[in-house]
Design a protein around this motif. Structure first.
Motif, mmCIF file in Angstrom:
data_model
loop_
_atom_site.group_PDB
_atom_site.id
_atom_site.type_symbol
_atom_site.label_atom_id
_atom_site.label_comp_id
_atom_site.label_asym_id
_atom_site.label_seq_id
_atom_site.Cartn_x
_atom_site.Cartn_y
_atom_site.Cartn_z
ATOM 1 N N ALA A 166 27.448 38.371 48.897
ATOM 2 C CA ALA A 166 26.723 37.609 47.887
ATOM 3 C C ALA A 166 26.307 38.508 46.731
ATOM 4 C CB ALA A 166 25.499 36.945 48.507
ATOM 5 N N ASP A 167 26.490 38.026 45.526
ATOM 6 C CA ASP A 167 26.110 38.753 44.319
ATOM 7 C C ASP A 167 26.145 37.756 43.167
ATOM 8 O OD1 ASP A 167 25.332 40.864 42.707
ATOM 9 O OD2 ASP A 167 26.895 42.227 43.430
ATOM 10 N N GLN A 168 25.842 38.228 41.984
ATOM 11 C CA GLN A 168 25.834 37.353 40.817
ATOM 12 C C GLN A 168 26.050 38.186 39.560
ATOM 13 O OE1 GLN A 168 22.134 35.283 39.280
ATOM 14 N NE2 GLN A 168 23.153 33.479 40.153
ATOM 15 N N ARG A 169 26.735 37.580 38.577
ATOM 16 C CA ARG A 169 26.929 38.213 37.283
ATOM 17 C C ARG A 169 26.381 37.277 36.212
ATOM 18 N NH1 ARG A 169 27.464 41.558 40.398
ATOM 19 N NH2 ARG A 169 29.231 42.972 40.789
ATOM 20 N N LEU A 170 25.407 37.768 35.443
ATOM 21 C CA LEU A 170 24.706 36.962 34.445
ATOM 22 C C LEU A 170 25.067 37.410 33.032
ATOM 23 C CD1 LEU A 170 21.173 36.920 36.062
ATOM 24 C CD2 LEU A 170 22.366 34.860 35.358
ATOM 25 N N ASP A 202 39.352 44.147 43.281
ATOM 26 C CA ASP A 202 39.536 42.751 42.923
ATOM 27 C C ASP A 202 39.876 42.610 41.445
ATOM 28 O OD1 ASP A 202 39.201 41.723 45.446
ATOM 29 O OD2 ASP A 202 37.054 41.401 45.231
ATOM 30 N N TYR A 203 40.379 41.421 41.106
ATOM 31 C CA TYR A 203 40.824 41.143 39.747
ATOM 32 C C TYR A 203 39.651 40.849 38.820
ATOM 33 C CZ TYR A 203 45.490 40.677 41.789
ATOM 34 O OH TYR A 203 46.677 40.907 42.443
ATOM 35 N N TRP A 204 39.933 40.960 37.520
ATOM 36 C CA TRP A 204 38.963 40.527 36.532
ATOM 37 C C TRP A 204 38.705 39.028 36.674
ATOM 38 C CZ3 TRP A 204 41.665 43.169 31.736
ATOM 39 C CH2 TRP A 204 41.485 44.553 31.826
ATOM 40 N N ILE A 205 37.638 38.561 36.030
ATOM 41 C CA ILE A 205 37.242 37.158 36.105
ATOM 42 C C ILE A 205 37.162 36.585 34.691
ATOM 43 C CG2 ILE A 205 35.403 35.546 36.752
ATOM 44 C CD1 ILE A 205 34.664 37.546 38.997
ATOM 45 N N TYR A 239 35.931 39.243 32.144
ATOM 46 C CA TYR A 239 34.990 40.294 32.524
ATOM 47 C C TYR A 239 35.480 41.071 33.746
ATOM 48 C CZ TYR A 239 31.409 38.092 29.537
ATOM 49 O OH TYR A 239 30.699 37.580 28.486
ATOM 50 N N ASP A 240 34.955 42.287 33.860
ATOM 51 C CA ASP A 240 35.228 43.147 35.007
ATOM 52 C C ASP A 240 34.130 42.935 36.045
ATOM 53 O OD1 ASP A 240 35.665 45.147 36.849
ATOM 54 O OD2 ASP A 240 35.749 46.776 35.383
ATOM 55 N N PRO A 241 34.473 42.393 37.227
ATOM 56 C CA PRO A 241 33.424 42.136 38.223
ATOM 57 C C PRO A 241 32.808 43.407 38.802
ATOM 58 C CG PRO A 241 35.581 41.749 39.178
ATOM 59 C CD PRO A 241 35.803 41.986 37.705
ATOM 60 N N VAL A 297 28.024 33.693 37.054
ATOM 61 C CA VAL A 297 29.117 33.547 38.011
ATOM 62 C C VAL A 297 28.574 33.995 39.352
ATOM 63 C CG1 VAL A 297 31.395 34.367 38.710
ATOM 64 C CG2 VAL A 297 30.936 33.874 36.302
ATOM 65 N N ASP A 298 28.610 33.105 40.316
ATOM 66 C CA ASP A 298 28.091 33.401 41.648
ATOM 67 C C ASP A 298 29.204 33.956 42.531
ATOM 68 O OD1 ASP A 298 25.473 32.423 41.105
ATOM 69 O OD2 ASP A 298 26.241 30.383 41.319
ATOM 70 N N LEU A 299 28.857 34.974 43.290
ATOM 71 C CA LEU A 299 29.797 35.621 44.201
ATOM 72 C C LEU A 299 29.263 35.503 45.628
ATOM 73 C CD1 LEU A 299 30.335 38.904 42.122
ATOM 74 C CD2 LEU A 299 31.685 36.797 42.018
#
Length: 326
Positions: free
Chosen positions: A305-309, A38-41, A54-56, A299-301
């Motif tokens: 389901a996942d999350q980046r804080l 997947d792409y960066w965010i 950021y790199d997910p 960022v909620d995924l």
């Protein structure tokens, strides 16, 4: 003779190895990232007052190797005299330029709208203080820039194609205008406001554009907010209100809350939503305890389901960093 045979074989082997290496390098460089990862965010971080990418694949976004790029306007990168319009970045998109190359189109709630070459970020292709609390912008095929301003209650097309300082625009009234998105399949500019999703035809010339409404659809719930393409399905748009997350079908002119993962995704106060090539949904949802009532440090995924804080983060929107957004 034996030396000559060895030399020919060596040359052939070297050529084969070179060809394989060239193929592998070019395959990696030119392949659609969606086929592999997947792409960066990108996030509009109102904590750092920067655009951050950021790199997910990195689970801890507090680590330095997770941050791939950042930008803010400065005197040195061409924004002298415009800095009063920056401090609350509200939207960012990556787009293809009209004559090649990539550009970041960005807005800030303090009034700035701008177009910046990516990844250099070292100059101003276009940028003016537009006012009206701009919430979104879009690069059009002719090089002009569309802007939606919520307090202004308008969608404008600025003649960015005419120079970095061009402040000429045409305006279309849309109460609570929050989102704009160019649709290359239907050749229209979509926009969302407090009560309606509309499609606008951009007519006239790059020097003197004209906006004409060609379609309007009432939102199922008031206070429209975000607008983005459903990646991989040119018939669908993501549209959020203060209370719901919808998908809109262009072909049937209908709303859906029955899309994959809706039970997890359909939240109140969603500030941005989009999906990766893998199908994973990327979302920001305001969170108590961050810098502003409308921001979040995560960022909620979804799916999976996942999350980046980010400690101290104050994100408003998160955008999938992909210029091929359809």
């Amino acid at each position: 003779m034996s030396i000559r045979k060895f030399s020919i074989r060596s040359r052939l082997l070297l050529l084969m190895m070179t060809a394989v290496t060239f193929t592998m390098v070019n395959h990696h460089a030119s392949a659609d990232p969606g086929l592999h990862k997947d792409y960066w965010i990108a996030v509009t971080d109102q904590g750092s007052e920067e655009i951050r990418v950021y790199d997910p694949e990195k689970e801890d976004w507090n680590q330095s190797n997770a941050l791939k790029w950042s930008w803010a306007p400065t005197d040195k990168n061409g924004f002298g005299g415009l800095l009063q319009g920056w401090g609350l970045p509200s939207d960012v998109k990556l787009r293809e330029g009209t004559t090649g190359g990539k550009f970041m189109v960005v807005t800030d709630s303090r009034g700035l709208a701008a177009l910046v070459p990516y990844p250099s970020g070292n100059s101003r292709a276009w940028g003016v203080i537009v006012g009206g609390n701009p919430h979104a912008a879009e690069l059009l095929p002719d090089g002009n820039v569309a802007v939606a301003a919520s307090a202004g209650g308008w969608v404008r097309v600025y003649t960015a194609s005419q120079g970095a300082d061009s402040s000429t625009y045409t305006e279309f009234s849309l109460p609570g205008a929050h989102g704009v998105l160019w649709d290359p399949a239907q050749d229209v500019l979509w926009a969302v406001g407090d009560y309606d999703l509309i499609a606008l035809k951009v007519k006239g010339t790059p020097e003197a554009p004209i906006l004409e409404e060609v379609h309007r659809k009432r939102l199922p719930t008031n206070w429209g907010h975000d607008l983005f393409a459903v990646y991989g399905d040119t018939d669908k748009l993501w549209v959020t209100s203060n209370t719901q997350v919808y998908q809109y079908s262009k072909s049937t002119d209908s709303w859906s809350e029955d899309y994959p993962g809706a039970a997890e995704i359909n939240h109140h106060w969603v500030k941005s939503v989009g999906n990766q090539p893998s199908g994973q949904v990327v979302m920001t949802n305001q969170k108590e305890g961050t810098k502003y009532t409308w921001t979040t440090d995560a960022v909620d995924l979804y799916q999976p389901a996942d999350q980046r804080l980010v400690t101290g983060g104050a994100f408003y929107k998160a955008r999938i960093w992909n210029s091929d957004y359809q």
